[in-house]
Design a protein around this motif. Structure first.
Motif, PDB file in Angstrom:
ATOM      1  N   GLY A 131      20.230  20.137  15.671  1.00 33.96           N
ATOM      2  CA  GLY A 131      20.190  18.774  15.166  1.00 33.96           C
ATOM      3  C   GLY A 131      20.196  18.810  13.648  1.00 33.96           C
ATOM      4  N   PHE A 132      21.113  18.076  13.027  1.00 30.62           N
ATOM      5  CA  PHE A 132      21.220  18.012  11.571  1.00 30.62           C
ATOM      6  C   PHE A 132      20.819  16.624  11.073  1.00 30.62           C
ATOM      7  CE2 PHE A 132      24.435  21.284  12.601  1.00 30.62           C
ATOM      8  CZ  PHE A 132      24.023  22.309  11.761  1.00 30.62           C
ATOM      9  N   SER A 133      20.036  16.589   9.990  1.00 32.50           N
ATOM     10  CA  SER A 133      19.617  15.312   9.409  1.00 32.50           C
ATOM     11  C   SER A 133      19.628  15.399   7.893  1.00 32.50           C
ATOM     12  CB  SER A 133      18.202  14.943   9.877  1.00 32.50           C
ATOM     13  OG  SER A 133      18.131  14.861  11.284  1.00 32.50           O
ATOM     14  N   LEU A 134      20.001  14.285   7.262  1.00 30.18           N
ATOM     15  CA  LEU A 134      19.960  14.147   5.813  1.00 30.18           C
ATOM     16  C   LEU A 134      18.883  13.129   5.457  1.00 30.18           C
ATOM     17  CD1 LEU A 134      21.063  14.413   2.875  1.00 30.18           C
ATOM     18  CD2 LEU A 134      22.726  12.633   3.471  1.00 30.18           C
ATOM     19  N   LEU A 135      18.077  13.438   4.462  1.00 32.38           N
ATOM     20  CA  LEU A 135      16.981  12.547   4.082  1.00 32.38           C
ATOM     21  C   LEU A 135      17.492  11.367   3.251  1.00 32.38           C
ATOM     22  CD1 LEU A 135      15.454  15.095   5.037  1.00 32.38           C
ATOM     23  CD2 LEU A 135      13.755  14.611   3.287  1.00 32.38           C
ATOM     24  N   PRO A 173      17.631  17.873   2.127  1.00 30.25           N
ATOM     25  CA  PRO A 173      17.111  16.888   1.160  1.00 30.25           C
ATOM     26  C   PRO A 173      18.226  16.078   0.503  1.00 30.25           C
ATOM     27  CG  PRO A 173      16.981  19.114   0.267  1.00 30.25           C
ATOM     28  CD  PRO A 173      17.423  19.256   1.686  1.00 30.25           C
ATOM     29  N   LYS A 174      17.838  14.939  -0.010  1.00 27.80           N
ATOM     30  CA  LYS A 174      18.784  14.059  -0.713  1.00 27.80           C
ATOM     31  C   LYS A 174      18.896  14.529  -2.161  1.00 27.80           C
ATOM     32  CE  LYS A 174      19.545   9.193  -1.947  1.00 27.80           C
ATOM     33  NZ  LYS A 174      18.945   7.829  -1.972  1.00 27.80           N
ATOM     34  N   LEU A 175      19.651  15.597  -2.341  1.00 22.95           N
ATOM     35  CA  LEU A 175      19.859  16.192  -3.652  1.00 22.95           C
ATOM     36  C   LEU A 175      21.319  16.593  -3.787  1.00 22.95           C
ATOM     37  CD1 LEU A 175      16.784  18.634  -3.704  1.00 22.95           C
ATOM     38  CD2 LEU A 175      16.953  16.454  -4.931  1.00 22.95           C
ATOM     39  N   SER A 176      21.748  16.863  -4.999  1.00 22.04           N
ATOM     40  CA  SER A 176      23.086  17.412  -5.178  1.00 22.04           C
ATOM     41  C   SER A 176      23.075  18.869  -4.723  1.00 22.04           C
ATOM     42  CB  SER A 176      23.513  17.324  -6.637  1.00 22.04           C
ATOM     43  OG  SER A 176      22.727  18.196  -7.438  1.00 22.04           O
ATOM     44  N   PHE A 177      24.257  19.409  -4.441  1.00 21.66           N
ATOM     45  CA  PHE A 177      24.334  20.791  -3.969  1.00 21.66           C
ATOM     46  C   PHE A 177      23.700  21.751  -4.976  1.00 21.66           C
ATOM     47  CE2 PHE A 177      26.491  24.899  -3.548  1.00 21.66           C
ATOM     48  CZ  PHE A 177      26.227  25.179  -2.207  1.00 21.66           C
ATOM     49  N   SER A 178      23.931  21.522  -6.244  1.00 18.10           N
ATOM     50  CA  SER A 178      23.399  22.424  -7.276  1.00 18.10           C
ATOM     51  C   SER A 178      21.879  22.353  -7.390  1.00 18.10           C
ATOM     52  CB  SER A 178      24.030  22.102  -8.634  1.00 18.10           C
ATOM     53  OG  SER A 178      23.700  20.776  -9.039  1.00 18.10           O
ATOM     54  N   GLU A 179      21.298  21.246  -6.943  1.00 24.19           N
ATOM     55  CA  GLU A 179      19.841  21.092  -7.021  1.00 24.19           C
ATOM     56  C   GLU A 179      19.117  21.735  -5.839  1.00 24.19           C
ATOM     57  OE1 GLU A 179      19.021  16.906  -9.278  1.00 24.19           O
ATOM     58  OE2 GLU A 179      19.994  16.761  -7.328  1.00 24.19           O
ATOM     59  N   ILE A 180      19.826  21.997  -4.748  1.00 21.19           N
ATOM     60  CA  ILE A 180      19.185  22.598  -3.569  1.00 21.19           C
ATOM     61  C   ILE A 180      18.956  24.080  -3.822  1.00 21.19           C
ATOM     62  CG2 ILE A 180      19.479  23.151  -1.130  1.00 21.19           C
ATOM     63  CD1 ILE A 180      20.936  20.538  -0.787  1.00 21.19           C
ATOM     64  N   LYS A 181      17.725  24.531  -3.574  1.00 18.67           N
ATOM     65  CA  LYS A 181      17.319  25.895  -3.902  1.00 18.67           C
ATOM     66  C   LYS A 181      17.710  26.914  -2.839  1.00 18.67           C
ATOM     67  CE  LYS A 181      13.334  24.191  -6.523  1.00 18.67           C
ATOM     68  NZ  LYS A 181      11.851  24.145  -6.581  1.00 18.67           N
ATOM     69  N   GLY A 182      18.080  26.422  -1.635  1.00 15.01           N
ATOM     70  CA  GLY A 182      18.427  27.330  -0.553  1.00 15.01           C
ATOM     71  C   GLY A 182      17.871  26.812   0.756  1.00 15.01           C
ATOM     72  N   GLU A 226       7.880  19.796   5.556  1.00 12.42           N
ATOM     73  CA  GLU A 226       7.642  18.757   4.557  1.00 12.42           C
ATOM     74  C   GLU A 226       7.514  19.357   3.153  1.00 12.42           C
ATOM     75  OE1 GLU A 226       7.845  15.553   4.846  1.00 12.42           O
ATOM     76  OE2 GLU A 226       8.139  15.551   7.013  1.00 12.42           O
ATOM     77  N   TRP A 227       6.795  20.462   3.045  1.00 12.55           N
ATOM     78  CA  TRP A 227       6.643  21.105   1.735  1.00 12.55           C
ATOM     79  C   TRP A 227       7.992  21.583   1.226  1.00 12.55           C
ATOM     80  CZ3 TRP A 227       7.930  25.631  -0.573  1.00 12.55           C
ATOM     81  CH2 TRP A 227       7.339  25.914  -1.815  1.00 12.55           C
ATOM     82  N   ALA A 228       8.753  22.229   2.101  1.00 18.75           N
ATOM     83  CA  ALA A 228      10.038  22.781   1.687  1.00 18.75           C
ATOM     84  C   ALA A 228      11.014  21.687   1.262  1.00 18.75           C
ATOM     85  CB  ALA A 228      10.634  23.612   2.816  1.00 18.75           C
ATOM     86  N   LEU A 229      11.063  20.583   1.995  1.00 20.79           N
ATOM     87  CA  LEU A 229      11.946  19.476   1.636  1.00 20.79           C
ATOM     88  C   LEU A 229      11.533  18.860   0.304  1.00 20.79           C
ATOM     89  CD1 LEU A 229      12.268  17.902   5.183  1.00 20.79           C
ATOM     90  CD2 LEU A 229      14.167  18.846   3.848  1.00 20.79           C
ATOM     91  N   ASP A 230      10.224  18.708   0.104  1.00 23.00           N
ATOM     92  CA  ASP A 230       9.735  18.158  -1.160  1.00 23.00           C
ATOM     93  C   ASP A 230      10.059  19.067  -2.333  1.00 23.00           C
ATOM     94  OD1 ASP A 230       8.711  15.909   0.047  1.00 23.00           O
ATOM     95  OD2 ASP A 230       6.645  16.658   0.145  1.00 23.00           O
ATOM     96  N   ASN A 231      10.270  20.348  -2.040  1.00 17.55           N
ATOM     97  CA  ASN A 231      10.524  21.317  -3.109  1.00 17.55           C
ATOM     98  C   ASN A 231      11.976  21.780  -3.161  1.00 17.55           C
ATOM     99  OD1 ASN A 231       7.815  22.295  -4.549  1.00 17.55           O
ATOM    100  ND2 ASN A 231       7.343  21.761  -2.432  1.00 17.55           N
ATOM    101  N   GLY A 232      12.875  21.000  -2.536  1.00 11.17           N
ATOM    102  CA  GLY A 232      14.298  21.218  -2.746  1.00 11.17           C
ATOM    103  C   GLY A 232      14.988  22.191  -1.826  1.00 11.17           C
TER     104      GLY A 232
END
Length: 257
Positions: A131-135, A173-182, A226-232
């Motif tokens: 299951g895939f979801s975008l925030l 997370p609702k971030l740009s690709f470059s902002e996602i840490k992995g 939740e922690w991981a999503l909040d941290n990118g």
């Protein structure tokens, strides 16, 4: 020439939702695609199935140049998976992907999610599922940065398989690709919705209730979704649908019931 994998695509936001249209495009680069999805939004339906009404599942043409088949179903996301495997397909899919959901399915949301229930139903039927979801709850959400993660995780599951009884819950997370840490493999955070049913009265004088509330995360662990999503990070939670509390069985046996 090796046969391309057969991929079942579904969701809970409806067959016209931007998220599933993105997911279909990604899956077409990987394998043979069949789409069976609700004809209207079915969010928060959980694992509901249709038992007291007729079910319709009709072929639809969303793109006249498409090389794959699509079906619009009057039922729930779980109905879509059941109809696909039992009536439409002539062989078991190699994988089922559900989404991309408009909004989070992290933490306790997995219980209510139609997106994840479709994946779980596929898992019950012995099909590897994600299951895939975008925030981002917007119907016009930008899914472009999701594509590399969706493609890579799907390919990894096709390559390595999943144990019986386990499906994957992926949140982005609702971030740009470059902002996602992995990506991070996580556990489900211990969090919940604190609901408030507001009592109101309609113009005819009849009372009704409107559900509101807030999401409360009291889990301070840094190994949670939740922690991981909040941290990118993109989160991957392995979900099992055996709900047995195995650790409590010995205690229950001591009760001399």
């Amino acid at each position: 020439m090796p046969t391309r994998p057969l991929i079942l695509v579904t969701n809970d936001d409806g067959i016209t939702a931007k998220g599933i249209r993105t997911l279909i495009d990604v899956m077409l680069t990987i394998g043979e695609v069949i789409v069976v999805a609700p004809d209207r939004p079915q969010s928060a339906m959980g694992h509901a199935i249709t038992i007291n009404d007729t079910l319709y599942c009709d072929p639809v043409v969303m793109d006249e140049n498409a090389s794959h088949q699509e079906y619009s179903c009057s039922g729930t996301p779980v109905d879509c998976v059941k109809l696909a495997t039992q009536q439409i397909l002539d062989r078991k899919p190699d994988i089922c992907v559900s989404g991309i959901n408009h909004g989070s399915n992290s933490s306790i949301n997995v219980i209510y999610s139609g997106t994840m229930s479709a994946a779980v139903e596929a898992g019950v039927e012995g099909i590897p599922a994600i299951g895939f979801s975008l925030l981002d709850y917007s119907p016009n959400a930008n899914f472009e940065h999701c594509i590399p993660f969706v493609k890579n995780i799907t390919k990894m599951v096709l390559k390595n398989g999943l144990p019986k009884g386990i499906v994957l819950n992926v949140n982005i997370p609702k971030l740009s690709f470059s902002e996602i840490k992995g990506t991070k493999i996580c556990r489900q955070a211990k969090a919940m919705w604190v609901e408030d049913f507001q009592k109101r009265t309609n113009p005819q004088g009849r009372d009704y209730y409107w559900l509101t509330g807030e999401f409360v995360n009291q889990d301070k662990g840094e190994d949670t979704d939740e922690w991981a999503l909040d941290n990118g990070y993109v989160t991957i939670v392995p979900v099992q649908f055996d709900l047995t509390a195995h650790h409590f069985m010995q205690v229950l046996n001591s009760w001399d019931i």
